[in-house]
Scaffold this active site. Structure first.
Site, PDB file in Angstrom:
ATOM      1  N   MET A  53       0.841  -1.200   0.000  1.00 40.53           N
ATOM      2  CA  MET A  53       0.000   0.000   0.000  1.00 40.53           C
ATOM      3  C   MET A  53       0.878   1.253   0.000  1.00 40.53           C
ATOM      4  O   MET A  53       0.399   2.358   0.261  1.00 40.53           O
ATOM      5  CB  MET A  53      -0.931   0.005   1.209  1.00 40.53           C
ATOM      6  CG  MET A  53      -1.913  -1.182   1.176  1.00 40.53           C
ATOM      7  SD  MET A  53      -3.437  -0.897   2.082  1.00 40.53           S
ATOM      8  CE  MET A  53      -2.836  -0.650   3.728  1.00 40.53           C
ATOM      9  N   GLY A  54       2.165   1.064  -0.292  1.00 38.29           N
ATOM     10  CA  GLY A  54       3.050   2.219  -0.443  1.00 38.29           C
ATOM     11  C   GLY A  54       3.519   2.828   0.871  1.00 38.29           C
ATOM     12  O   GLY A  54       3.420   2.216   1.926  1.00 38.29           O
ATOM     13  N   LYS A  67       4.974  -9.820   9.341  1.00 35.65           N
ATOM     14  CA  LYS A  67       4.332  -8.755  10.114  1.00 35.65           C
ATOM     15  C   LYS A  67       2.808  -8.925  10.089  1.00 35.65           C
ATOM     16  O   LYS A  67       2.127  -8.725  11.080  1.00 35.65           O
ATOM     17  CB  LYS A  67       4.751  -7.420   9.499  1.00 35.65           C
ATOM     18  CG  LYS A  67       3.881  -6.239   9.759  1.00 35.65           C
ATOM     19  CD  LYS A  67       4.234  -5.589  11.045  1.00 35.65           C
ATOM     20  CE  LYS A  67       3.270  -4.478  11.370  1.00 35.65           C
ATOM     21  NZ  LYS A  67       2.514  -3.942  10.250  1.00 35.65           N
ATOM     22  N   MET A  71       8.480  -2.390  11.773  1.00 33.74           N
ATOM     23  CA  MET A  71       8.277  -1.266  10.844  1.00 33.74           C
ATOM     24  C   MET A  71       6.881  -1.329  10.249  1.00 33.74           C
ATOM     25  O   MET A  71       6.371  -2.414   9.953  1.00 33.74           O
ATOM     26  CB  MET A  71       9.322  -1.314   9.737  1.00 33.74           C
ATOM     27  CG  MET A  71      10.685  -0.948  10.246  1.00 33.74           C
ATOM     28  SD  MET A  71      11.803  -0.637   8.878  1.00 33.74           S
ATOM     29  CE  MET A  71      13.284  -0.268   9.793  1.00 33.74           C
ATOM     30  N   HIS A  89       8.960   1.400   3.417  1.00 29.37           N
ATOM     31  CA  HIS A  89      10.007   1.378   4.444  1.00 29.37           C
ATOM     32  C   HIS A  89      10.839   0.113   4.255  1.00 29.37           C
ATOM     33  O   HIS A  89      10.574  -0.679   3.337  1.00 29.37           O
ATOM     34  CB  HIS A  89       9.378   1.462   5.845  1.00 29.37           C
ATOM     35  CG  HIS A  89       8.302   0.438   6.095  1.00 29.37           C
ATOM     36  ND1 HIS A  89       8.556  -0.916   6.163  1.00 29.37           N
ATOM     37  CD2 HIS A  89       6.953   0.562   6.251  1.00 29.37           C
ATOM     38  CE1 HIS A  89       7.420  -1.569   6.384  1.00 29.37           C
ATOM     39  NE2 HIS A  89       6.435  -0.697   6.428  1.00 29.37           N
ATOM     40  N   GLN A 127      -2.669 -12.506   7.476  1.00 28.90           N
ATOM     41  CA  GLN A 127      -2.868 -12.223   6.048  1.00 28.90           C
ATOM     42  C   GLN A 127      -2.138 -13.261   5.194  1.00 28.90           C
ATOM     43  O   GLN A 127      -2.673 -13.766   4.206  1.00 28.90           O
ATOM     44  CB  GLN A 127      -2.353 -10.820   5.737  1.00 28.90           C
ATOM     45  CG  GLN A 127      -2.269 -10.485   4.266  1.00 28.90           C
ATOM     46  CD  GLN A 127      -1.866  -9.039   4.048  1.00 28.90           C
ATOM     47  OE1 GLN A 127      -2.684  -8.136   4.159  1.00 28.90           O
ATOM     48  NE2 GLN A 127      -0.604  -8.812   3.761  1.00 28.90           N
ATOM     49  N   HIS A 180       9.094  -3.292   3.620  1.00 20.53           N
ATOM     50  CA  HIS A 180       8.705  -3.512   2.221  1.00 20.53           C
ATOM     51  C   HIS A 180       9.927  -3.882   1.378  1.00 20.53           C
ATOM     52  O   HIS A 180       9.880  -4.770   0.538  1.00 20.53           O
ATOM     53  CB  HIS A 180       8.102  -2.232   1.622  1.00 20.53           C
ATOM     54  CG  HIS A 180       6.818  -1.788   2.240  1.00 20.53           C
ATOM     55  ND1 HIS A 180       6.700  -0.579   2.891  1.00 20.53           N
ATOM     56  CD2 HIS A 180       5.596  -2.363   2.300  1.00 20.53           C
ATOM     57  CE1 HIS A 180       5.465  -0.424   3.323  1.00 20.53           C
ATOM     58  NE2 HIS A 180       4.766  -1.491   2.984  1.00 20.53           N
TER      59      HIS A 180
END
Ligand code: AMP
Length: 281
Positions: free
Chosen positions: A30-31, A149, A184, A34, A153, A37
């Protein structure tokens, strides 16, 4: 790096790459990127021939009253970062491209979406599985990377891919943390200084759970109670749940055997954060 905003352009490009024999790797995000990602992106670059990243703040996975409209966004910064990481293709669709007028189809995984975050964010995982199905059908990846994290999901997506015959391997990557242990997250940017300091509560409680487990404790109620005590040292942090569940089925367990997940969600001020740790197995 090519940047596409249309589904059919991404599909065409992916098919061309596949025809050349290239393995396509995919990192959905989702942008507001950090290092968490980027650990996924780097693994994707390393292990596949053509690395696709998507940035899409998916409205359907935000429950009413959540932070969709204020979710942090910085397209220009994200583009520069991904360019530097030598990503091959960035897919950045608009909402109206992903959900065309009259859209009325959802994808739902029944069982694993009920406990943990599912209890407190009704409809969230339906939004996630629907958008990830759509992204898979656009990008046509061979391997897709997800972070531990968001462990629930990962389990939900893995089952969805299996149940719906998506020809994609779902790969989980470890949690990347700040120096003090805070996982993060794009949402950490909401925290003020005092909240940021106390946000370490989630990790501290997980470390306490791990310590008890390592000292031989196998009663999950006792572990949860001790983890709860850690939160009481952080007045700005209110736990939403503290759970010990089986790592595969996410079922509640009383006596710990095999691989388990200890998972916490907490409000730090108004900001909801999650974290987890895998133990045993
Ligand atoms: P998001 O942009 O929050 O939807 O996250 C996109 C992907 O990055 C998901 O698979 C997350 O689990 C993963 N991710 C987010 N934060 C971290 C982190 N701290 N460490 C590893 N992976 C992460």
């Amino acid at each position: 790096m090519e940047i596409f905003r249309e589904v059919n352009k991404v599909q065409k490009k992916s098919l061309e790459e596949k025809c050349k024999g290239n393995v396509i790797g995919f990192v959905p995000t989702m942008g507001y990127l950090h290092e968490g990602h980027l650990s996924l992106v780097r693994k994707c670059r390393e292990n596949t021939d053509f690395c696709v990243v998507s940035i899409f703040v998916n409205p359907t996975q935000f429950v009413a009253g959540e932070d969709y409209s204020v979710y942090p966004r910085d397209e220009e910064r994200d583009k520069a970062i991904l360019e530097r990481e030598r990503v091959d293709l960035l897919f950045m669709p608009e909402v109206k491209e992903m959900y065309k007028e009259g859209y009325q189809t959802n994808v739902e995984v029944l069982k694993f979406t009920k406990p943990l975050c599912g209890k407190f964010r009704p409809g969230h995982f339906k939004g996630v599985t629907t958008v990830v199905s759509k992204l898979f059908n656009a990008v046509l990846p061979n391997i897709a990377y997800f972070g531990q994290k968001d462990y629930q999901q990962y389990i939900v997506i893995k089952r969805m891919a299996r149940d719906l015959n998506f020809p994609v391997k779902i790969q989980m990557m470890p949690i990347v943390r700040e120096k003090d242990g805070l996982a993060m997250s794009s949402r950490n940017s909401y925290l003020n200084e005092a909240e940021r300091e106390q946000a370490v509560a989630l990790y501290s409680s997980l470390k306490r759970g791990e310590e008890l487990y390592n000292s031989g404790e196998r009663n999950s109620s006792k572990i949860k109670k001790e983890m709860g005590k850690v939160f009481s040292q952080f007045p700005l942090v209110k736990p939403q749940y503290i759970e010990v569940v089986g790592a595969e089925e996410l079922d509640s367990i009383e006596k710990i055997q095999g691989k388990v997940l200890i998972a916490v969600a907490a409000f730090v001020g108004k900001v909801r954060l999650i974290d987890n740790m895998l133990l045993g197995g």
